[in-house]
Design a protein around this motif. Structure first.
Motif, mmCIF file in Angstrom:
data_model
loop_
_atom_site.group_PDB
_atom_site.id
_atom_site.type_symbol
_atom_site.label_atom_id
_atom_site.label_comp_id
_atom_site.label_asym_id
_atom_site.label_seq_id
_atom_site.Cartn_x
_atom_site.Cartn_y
_atom_site.Cartn_z
ATOM 1 N N GLU A 18 -5.830 1.309 -8.923
ATOM 2 C CA GLU A 18 -6.206 -0.097 -8.749
ATOM 3 C C GLU A 18 -6.002 -0.542 -7.308
ATOM 4 O O GLU A 18 -6.868 -1.175 -6.718
ATOM 5 C CB GLU A 18 -5.385 -0.985 -9.679
ATOM 6 N N SER A 19 -4.848 -0.255 -6.743
ATOM 7 C CA SER A 19 -4.615 -0.666 -5.367
ATOM 8 C C SER A 19 -3.687 0.320 -4.663
ATOM 9 O O SER A 19 -2.470 0.198 -4.751
ATOM 10 C CB SER A 19 -4.003 -2.066 -5.323
ATOM 11 N N LEU A 32 1.088 5.404 -15.694
ATOM 12 C CA LEU A 32 1.158 4.050 -15.126
ATOM 13 C C LEU A 32 1.000 4.105 -13.605
ATOM 14 O O LEU A 32 0.279 3.300 -13.011
ATOM 15 C CB LEU A 32 2.507 3.428 -15.510
ATOM 16 N N ILE A 33 1.672 5.086 -13.005
ATOM 17 C CA ILE A 33 1.583 5.232 -11.551
ATOM 18 C C ILE A 33 0.149 5.583 -11.143
ATOM 19 O O ILE A 33 -0.394 5.026 -10.188
ATOM 20 C CB ILE A 33 2.579 6.314 -11.062
ATOM 21 N N SER A 69 1.816 -7.725 -3.844
ATOM 22 C CA SER A 69 1.440 -6.348 -4.113
ATOM 23 C C SER A 69 1.586 -6.086 -5.606
ATOM 24 O O SER A 69 2.355 -5.245 -6.020
ATOM 25 C CB SER A 69 2.301 -5.394 -3.297
ATOM 26 N N SER A 111 -1.100 -1.450 -2.335
ATOM 27 C CA SER A 111 0.083 -2.013 -2.993
ATOM 28 C C SER A 111 1.016 -0.912 -3.460
ATOM 29 O O SER A 111 2.231 -1.023 -3.340
ATOM 30 C CB SER A 111 -0.337 -2.861 -4.199
ATOM 31 N N ALA A 112 0.435 0.155 -3.996
ATOM 32 C CA ALA A 112 1.260 1.251 -4.490
ATOM 33 C C ALA A 112 2.062 1.862 -3.346
ATOM 34 O O ALA A 112 3.243 2.174 -3.489
ATOM 35 C CB ALA A 112 0.381 2.308 -5.147
ATOM 36 N N PHE A 171 6.629 -10.313 -0.556
ATOM 37 C CA PHE A 171 5.538 -10.413 0.408
ATOM 38 C C PHE A 171 4.734 -11.683 0.218
ATOM 39 O O PHE A 171 4.661 -12.242 -0.858
ATOM 40 C CB PHE A 171 4.606 -9.201 0.288
ATOM 41 N N ARG A 206 -2.611 4.830 -12.723
ATOM 42 C CA ARG A 206 -3.466 3.648 -12.878
ATOM 43 C C ARG A 206 -3.209 2.646 -11.752
ATOM 44 O O ARG A 206 -4.134 2.016 -11.227
ATOM 45 C CB ARG A 206 -3.206 2.985 -14.231
ATOM 46 N N ALA A 207 -1.932 2.505 -11.388
ATOM 47 C CA ALA A 207 -1.596 1.559 -10.321
ATOM 48 C C ALA A 207 -2.228 2.000 -8.999
ATOM 49 O O ALA A 207 -2.801 1.188 -8.265
ATOM 50 C CB ALA A 207 -0.083 1.455 -10.179
ATOM 51 N N ALA A 257 2.980 0.308 -0.649
ATOM 52 C CA ALA A 257 4.016 -0.648 -0.257
ATOM 53 C C ALA A 257 5.230 -0.540 -1.173
ATOM 54 O O ALA A 257 6.347 -0.847 -0.772
ATOM 55 C CB ALA A 257 3.457 -2.072 -0.277
ATOM 56 N N LEU A 258 5.012 -0.128 -2.415
ATOM 57 C CA LEU A 258 6.136 0.032 -3.344
ATOM 58 C C LEU A 258 6.838 1.372 -3.166
ATOM 59 O O LEU A 258 7.811 1.663 -3.851
ATOM 60 C CB LEU A 258 5.642 -0.051 -4.786
ATOM 61 N N GLY A 259 6.312 2.189 -2.268
ATOM 62 C CA GLY A 259 6.952 3.472 -2.014
ATOM 63 C C GLY A 259 6.435 4.590 -2.909
ATOM 64 O O GLY A 259 7.031 5.654 -2.970
ATOM 65 N N LEU A 260 5.318 4.356 -3.633
ATOM 66 C CA LEU A 260 4.750 5.435 -4.443
ATOM 67 C C LEU A 260 4.010 6.408 -3.522
ATOM 68 O O LEU A 260 3.439 6.007 -2.519
ATOM 69 C CB LEU A 260 3.774 4.861 -5.480
ATOM 70 N N PHE A 312 -0.382 -5.439 -9.464
ATOM 71 C CA PHE A 312 -1.564 -4.793 -10.022
ATOM 72 C C PHE A 312 -2.096 -5.670 -11.142
ATOM 73 O O PHE A 312 -1.430 -5.856 -12.159
ATOM 74 C CB PHE A 312 -1.204 -3.405 -10.517
ATOM 75 N N LEU A 335 -2.255 -4.513 -14.920
ATOM 76 C CA LEU A 335 -1.023 -4.103 -15.595
ATOM 77 C C LEU A 335 -0.250 -5.347 -16.040
ATOM 78 O O LEU A 335 -0.456 -6.440 -15.531
ATOM 79 C CB LEU A 335 -0.147 -3.266 -14.662
ATOM 80 N N LEU A 366 7.181 -0.071 -11.928
ATOM 81 C CA LEU A 366 6.753 0.825 -10.854
ATOM 82 C C LEU A 366 7.767 0.854 -9.712
ATOM 83 O O LEU A 366 7.777 1.782 -8.914
ATOM 84 C CB LEU A 366 5.389 0.388 -10.311
ATOM 85 N N ALA A 367 8.596 -0.174 -9.641
ATOM 86 C CA ALA A 367 9.567 -0.216 -8.544
ATOM 87 C C ALA A 367 10.999 -0.101 -9.033
ATOM 88 O O ALA A 367 11.901 0.190 -8.260
ATOM 89 C CB ALA A 367 9.399 -1.515 -7.752
ATOM 90 N N ARG A 389 15.379 -0.474 1.011
ATOM 91 C CA ARG A 389 15.672 -0.798 -0.390
ATOM 92 C C ARG A 389 16.968 -0.155 -0.837
ATOM 93 O O ARG A 389 17.749 -0.735 -1.577
ATOM 94 C CB ARG A 389 14.514 -0.346 -1.279
#
Lengths: 516, 305
Positions: free
Chosen positions: B171-172, B164-165, A92, B175-176, A88, B167-168, B178-181, A94, A97, A105-106, A80
């Protein structure tokens, strides 16, 4: 004249897994502003290659150059940072939200700032997204647009799209193509992964064709025809399926009237007044983007949902009500079901093929005095493997050891061995390679030719137009009236998939070749 | 009037231990971590807080020691579930039992002893208001802090990026990731916060609410905390409401006994638990609401590589 520097250049990229050489000396060049297709069957190595570019898998050998500089992409975060974004296949996002929260988030920035940027980018690239709306109420197309926006707002130089059209209705695909062309005109390189030839020919500037982990050709898809691309992709010709003549004594076998059903999951689609009938010797196709009630419909037909008659919902098999029966009772009467999830619903992953064959066929003499007849069961599994040409380690191989296409062939064979009166198949060729898909479709047509009633639920319009006799379209829990395949075309069915059921009847009559 | 003052002021105090532990557990569960070891962490906090206060003479030291030990215990739980991918339910129960054992070991030499409780905070003229003063403004500092914590938790979860992070991730986590969290780090942090809050809640029981140490004094409050978060459908205000409801019913029980009403004492002791759970279950029936607020990955083993 010096050649322009490619945005991304791979040379000799190789990745071996214990059982398989996923990528074997793969070369790939993507220029700025180019839409570059990576074409291949499932298992050809496309996914591994994309994971290498996106940094989630490290290659064993080979070099990656970014803007002419050699790089070692160690993680998705690093990809990135370089400017490589990925959309994808399985989103991915939520659900609980909002669109803006998902993107935040990104992408750095406050929700207010991002909402502003989202609106601007939406307008520029034709991606309608309401920043404040929650994802859970959105269609698949909207979800994809959020994914794309999330990617765009990170200002990438290269975007990887993993099978982006597999979830969209035809009109949505055209819209996506416009967006991708707009992005390419900004100088962004796009890697478009697909196995759908017509889409690649309509959209892409270059196609890298992969088979068995190797690059077997780099071509201009606009000058190739579908046959030559297919030959390159799978290494042989695929014969189009052959239909038998329509039979005279077509009587209604399965009839559903006034089906209403509210699932327990509050976000699942409610079935509203669904009517359908399937006659002997025909294939009825239920078209529609997934999530419009297909899941509840197939469950209601297969008996996983037992209907209480007091709501006026009725399911009749040759005039006998079967709505109150469970799956086993309906199977005993000849109503068989092939679910879309092969592992976990169609077959038990850790059980052998012999054990899995017994799951649905125990009525057919596999049980005596309450004991399993293991020899017969094993024989049935072997026969199924032979008739369906399943590539596996024999009846003692576990279901999870088979590839998706082979397991699906086995499951289809298992149900066909029961000689069903009605066969309901949900996404029978989803995620199945081209060769296996063709074999499965032919078997379904053969079953129809023998006089069975077949109902197919599919998102792939090409499949429905290829094998079905009549079509009904599902949208938000409602089912359109049935139309004959030959009196409509893909565009009109596409409109119906977006909710305009009247479009089905506006279609030109007698259209022989629906696929251009 | 006296009864009303007794119930309202008593409710605030009785709910405090629950509020600390419940807000902590709420944050942990929002990140997808079902920490069932709260009971043990509260007990350990109670014992540790009591001992630290006895030794040092400082309430702050007591609460701090309880918070640290609670966080340490919860980090063991985090390690088991996040690093070794152990089952969340089994790990939580095991750590809870460990905590109960630890509490009796720590408090062994202090069984039945007492300490000086927390003093009321001097709020000047506010405390002198008739009726309202004795109801609301003659409390110790932790009561007010617990109210601040309610609003802070709400603000964290609903108005901040970190919330927010969280909660994310709840939830998943896939996915989190995959977003790099940083899924494991955030979850461990949430669990540690929950453990620290449970420790403080426990210490409040042993050093302020009833300033003595007796083994088993937490008496199921940790389980009520778990029930509060679940039946409160992970909504801050409902969880807080549940805590106050529990507190008020337990006060009512004392008042009824004081009036000499003849109800079996076992039934009376069970009342707060029964009423709280029934009330929360009744107000939380809406499935859409539950789906929107419940952390979908709660209790599931992490599937990241």
């Amino acid at each position: 004249m010096a050649e322009p520097t490619p945005l991304l250049r791979l040379r000799g990229v190789t990745k071996a897994y214990p059982a398989v050489l996923a990528n074997d000396a793969v070369d790939l060049d993507v220029m700025p502003g180019e839409i570059h297709a990576v074409l291949g069957e499932n298992g050809a190595g496309k996914s591994t290659l994309m994971k290498i570019i996106y940094g989630s898998v490290r290659p064993d050998a080979g070099t990656v150059e970014w803007n002419g500089q050699p790089v070692d992409i160690q993680s998705p975060a690093m990809a990135r940072e370089l400017g490589i974004g990925m959309v994808f296949q399985h989103f991915s996002l939520f659900d609980t939200l909002t669109a803006a929260e998902n993107i935040s988030l990104a992408v750095p920035g406050t929700i207010a700032e991002l909402s502003e940027r989202i609106r601007a980018a939406s307008a520029q690239f034709g991606l309608d997204v309401e920043p404040g709306a929650r994802v859970q109420s959105m269609t698949v197309g909207e979800r994809q647009r959020i994914e794309i926006l999330r990617c765009i707002l990170q200002e990438p130089r290269l975007i990887i799209m993993d099978e982006p059209t597999s979830v969209l209705p035809p009109q949505g695909i055209l819209k996506l193509f416009e967006t991708l062309r707009a992005l390419a005109s900004e100088g962004i390189g796009i890697v478009f992964i697909s196995h759908k030839l017509d889409e690649i020919r309509a959209l892409c500037d270059t196609a890298t064709v992969m088979r068995g982990g190797r690059v077997v050709g780099v071509v201009d898809p606009r000058v190739e025809d579908a046959q030559s691309l297919t030959r390159m992709m799978i290494g042989r010709e695929i014969a189009p399926p052959t239909h038998g003549a329509e039979r005279g004594d077509r009587h209604t076998v399965l009839e559903v009237t006034g089906l209403n059903y509210t699932p327990e999951d509050p976000f699942a689609t409610v079935l509203k007044d669904v009517h359908l009938s399937v006659r002997s010797g025909e294939i009825l196709g239920i078209a529609g983007v997934s999530g419009n009630g297909q899941d509840a419909l197939t469950r209601a037909l297969a008996g996983e949902i037992v209907l209480r008659s007091d709501k006026g919902s009725s399911v009749m098999l040759e005039g006998t009500p079967i709505g109150a029966l469970g799956p086993d009772g309906r199977r005993a009467l000849g109503v068989n079901f092939i679910p879309e999830e092969r592992l976990g619903r169609g077959a038990v992953p850790i059980h052998t093929l012999a054990e899995n064959v017994g799951l649905t066929t125990h009525h057919g003499g596999l049980v005596k005095w309450g004991f399993l007849r293991l020899g017969q069961r094993r024989q049935l599994a072997s026969d199924t493997i032979d008739t369906m040409d399943v590539r596996c380690g024999g009846p003692d191989a576990t279901a999870q050891s088979l590839s998706g296409g082979n397991l699906q062939k086995f499951i289809v064979g298992r149900e066909l061995a029961l000689r069903p009166k009605v066969l309901i198949a949900s996404q029978p060729t989803w995620g199945v390679d081209v060769g296996a898909a063709a074999a499965i479709r032919q078997k379904l047509i053969d079953l129809r030719d023998e006089g069975a009633a077949v109902l197919i639920v599919s998102e792939e319009l090409e499949e429905i137009f290829e094998i079905c006799d009549r079509i009904q379209v599902m949208f938000r829990g409602r089912l359109s009236e049935a139309v004959r395949v030959r009196t409509t075309d893909i565009n009109h069915v596409g409109l119906a998939m977006a909710g305009d059921f009247d479009a089905l009847h506006a279609a030109p009559v007698e259209k022989e070749a629906a696929l251009g | 009037m006296d009864v009303l003052i007794f119930i309202v002021s008593g409710t605030l105090a009785a709910a405090t231990a629950l509020l600390f532990a419940a807000m902590g557990e709420l944050v942990a569960e929002k990140s997808g971590m079902l920490n069932l070891g709260i009971e043990g962490m509260m007990a350990t906090g109670a014992a540790m807080g009591f001992v630290a206060l006895s030794v040092s003479g400082s309430h702050s030291v007591g609460f701090l020691a309880a918070a640290v030990l609670g966080a340490v215990l919860s980090l063991i739980y985090a390690m088991l579930t996040l690093v070794f991918r152990a089952n969340q339910v089994a790990s939580g129960l095991a750590i809870g039992i460990l905590g109960l054992g630890l509490s009796s070991a720590i408090g062994k030499n202090y069984e039945g002893k007492t300490v000086t409780g927390l003093e009321e905070l001097d709020l000047g003229p506010l405390s002198d208001i008739p009726l309202l003063g004795p109801m609301f403004f003659q409390q110790d500092v932790m009561v007010y802090l617990s109210i601040v914590l309610i609003f802070a938790t709400w603000y964290l979860l609903n108005r901040t990026k970190l919330g927010l992070i969280i909660r994310a991730i709840g939830e998943s986590p896939e996915s989190a990731h995959a977003l790099g969290l940083k899924v494991r780090l955030i979850r461990a942090g949430c669990v540690a916060f929950g453990g620290a809050m449970a420790g403080i809640g426990g210490a409040y029981m042993s050093t302020a609410y009833t300033p003595l140490w007796a083994e088993g004094m937490i008496a199921g409050r940790g389980w009520i905390v778990v029930a509060l978060t679940v039946f409160g459908t992970w909504i801050v205000k409902r969880v807080a409401f549940g805590a106050y409801l529990f507190g008020s019913i337990s006060l009512l029980e004392l008042s009824i006994q004081a009036f000499g009403v003849n109800v079996p004492s076992q039934l009376m002791s069970a009342m707060p638990y029964i009423v709280t759970i029934v009330m929360l279950a009744v107000i939380s029936r809406n499935p859409v609401f539950i789906r929107l607020n419940s952390p979908a990955s709660l209790g599931a083993t992490l599937k990241l590589n």
